[in-house]
Design an enzyme around this catalytic site. Structure first.
Site, PDB file in Angstrom:
ATOM      1  N   ALA A 143      -8.058  11.188  15.036  1.00 23.98           N
ATOM      2  CA  ALA A 143      -8.634  12.468  14.648  1.00 23.98           C
ATOM      3  C   ALA A 143      -7.953  13.653  15.328  1.00 23.98           C
ATOM      4  O   ALA A 143      -8.089  14.793  14.870  1.00 23.98           O
ATOM      5  CB  ALA A 143     -10.131  12.479  14.967  1.00 23.98           C
ATOM      6  N   ASN A 196       0.829  -1.209   0.000  1.00 30.88           N
ATOM      7  CA  ASN A 196       0.000   0.000   0.000  1.00 30.88           C
ATOM      8  C   ASN A 196       0.863   1.258   0.000  1.00 30.88           C
ATOM      9  O   ASN A 196       0.608   2.218  -0.734  1.00 30.88           O
ATOM     10  CB  ASN A 196      -0.912   0.027   1.233  1.00 30.88           C
ATOM     11  CG  ASN A 196      -2.070  -0.944   1.140  1.00 30.88           C
ATOM     12  OD1 ASN A 196      -2.399  -1.441   0.070  1.00 30.88           O
ATOM     13  ND2 ASN A 196      -2.694  -1.226   2.264  1.00 30.88           N
ATOM     14  N   GLY A 211      -3.552   4.459   7.975  1.00 31.70           N
ATOM     15  CA  GLY A 211      -2.212   4.404   8.545  1.00 31.70           C
ATOM     16  C   GLY A 211      -1.130   4.260   7.486  1.00 31.70           C
ATOM     17  O   GLY A 211      -0.094   4.950   7.526  1.00 31.70           O
ATOM     18  N   ASP A 212      -1.344   3.363   6.527  1.00 34.24           N
ATOM     19  CA  ASP A 212      -0.378   3.192   5.444  1.00 34.24           C
ATOM     20  C   ASP A 212      -0.283   4.467   4.615  1.00 34.24           C
ATOM     21  O   ASP A 212       0.802   4.873   4.196  1.00 34.24           O
ATOM     22  CB  ASP A 212      -0.786   2.027   4.546  1.00 34.24           C
ATOM     23  CG  ASP A 212      -0.863   0.707   5.293  1.00 34.24           C
ATOM     24  OD1 ASP A 212      -0.165   0.549   6.315  1.00 34.24           O
ATOM     25  OD2 ASP A 212      -1.628  -0.169   4.861  1.00 34.24           O
TER      26      ASP A 212
END
Length: 366
Positions: free
Chosen positions: A217, A28, A289-290
């Site tokens: 967030a 990714n 995250g990736d």
């Protein structure tokens, strides 16, 4: 691995059908960096089967160099099924079918160090370490101190379902301490090491030159050791034409420091930079995250300051959050640069929704 994405929300038991896609944290990141214009190589192993063909063709189709991917004639390509809920919630389900897979047989013997030695950054994750003893040996080989090694980027990426023996806290801590750049979620650090405050996490992970603590967030906090950031020496052969990074076995940056922008507070050993995340209308909560790591590393490759690196991480994460699936085309570089350069007040009003990656499609809120 091949990923099967649910056609509808809900429990795996209730999902009637799935759509095939590619999966894997390192791939990714590689695909996102290639889409951002960097030269990237992904190194790994897949089966000599149809799913392996699909992975190699699809990742290569994103502009990633896949010439160093091994094809195992005896082991299958791994697959997994997941629900569409946020990984941080109990509602998220994932089922792996990767025991005995080609990827689980990776080792120092099957993934030679020469395949990554010419990169400027080597990006790896804690997922690989969980697959087998041989994979853990490979991770230790890749992260071992050696003259002229690539800058090592490590995403902790703790997947509890892959760690059945209770060794995750010690193994992931050891690997993170060997790396130059580390990404970890505050929630991951709390589960692994019992610390969730960024400063406390830095106390546990004092060794990396750069530590990025992701807080969902709320944004992210980066700790950068003062005086680091010069061009890392290289060893081994020059990168293949166009290779900035080796991913997955991962990606590589221009590691020269640029003047810092944004609020940074110097301590005795660290510059600390805090950047809030923009508000995002989330379509699918998986893959951020990736994407964050890819955005951060892309900005690092370009020699941008720490605030810009964090903001580019947030922006690429927002691109993924506003589409279905784990991958999304990042915003155009000029568009992302304009947003990353906003003053703090304007950045604080940013609200990104589906379609925002087109030029001038951001939404400002009062």
């Amino acid at each position: 691995m091949v990923t099967f994405l649910p056609s509808l929300p809900g429990r795996l038991a209730d999902v009637p059908s799935f759509t095939r896609a590619i999966g894997g944290a390192e791939s990714n990141v590689a695909c996102s960096l290639a889409a951002a214009g960097h030269r990237v190589r992904w190194v790994g192993r897949v089966g000599r089967d149809g799913f392996g063909d699909h992975l190699v063709d699809t990742i290569g189709g994103h502009g990633v160099d896949v010439t160093a991917v091994g094809r195992d004639p005896h082991r299958p390509t791994g697959v997994y099924f997941r629900t569409d809920e946020d990984r941080a919630t109990d509602a998220h389900e994932v089922v792996y079918y990767r025991a005995g897979s080609a990827a689980s047989a990776m080792s120092p013997a099957t993934v030679p160090y020469d395949s990554v030695a010419g990169a400027r950054i080597l990006h790896v994750t804690g997922i690989t370490a969980a697959l087998s003893a041989d994979c853990l040996a490979l991770m230790r080989e890749l992260t071992a101190p050696r003259p002229g090694r690539p800058l090592v980027s490590f995403d902790v990426n703790h997947r509890p379902g892959l760690w059945r023996d209770g060794s995750a806290p010690s193994v992931l801590l050891d690997l993170a301490r060997r790396a130059d750049v580390v990404f970890v979620g505050a929630d991951e650090a709390e589960r692994l090491w019992g610390v969730g405050d960024p400063a406390a996490i830095r106390a546990v992970l004092a060794e990396p030159a750069v530590l990025v603590v992701k807080r969902g967030a709320e944004g992210a906090v980066a700790f950068e050791r003062c005086g680091v950031g010069k061009e890392a020496p290289r060893s081994g052969p020059a990168p293949a034409p166009g290779t900035d990074s080796a991913s997955g076995h991962g990606p590589a940056p221009d590691t020269r420091s640029a003047p810092r922008s944004g609020p940074a507070t110097d301590t005795d050993t660290d510059a600390v930079t805090r950047t809030p995340a923009p508000r995002v209308t989330v379509v699918s909560p998986v893959g951020a995250g990736d994407a964050f790591a890819a955005g951060f590393l892309s900005a690092t490759l370009r020699g941008l300051g720490m605030t810009a690196r964090l903001r580019h991480g947030h922006l690429v994460a927002a691109a993924v959050l506003t589409v279905p699936g784990d991958l999304a085309a990042p915003p155009r570089r000029g568009h992302a640069d304009r947003l990353a350069a906003l003053d703090d007040a304007a950045w604080g009003t940013l609200h990104l929704g589906p379609g925002w990656t087109g030029d001038d499609q951001e939404v400002r809120t009062p």
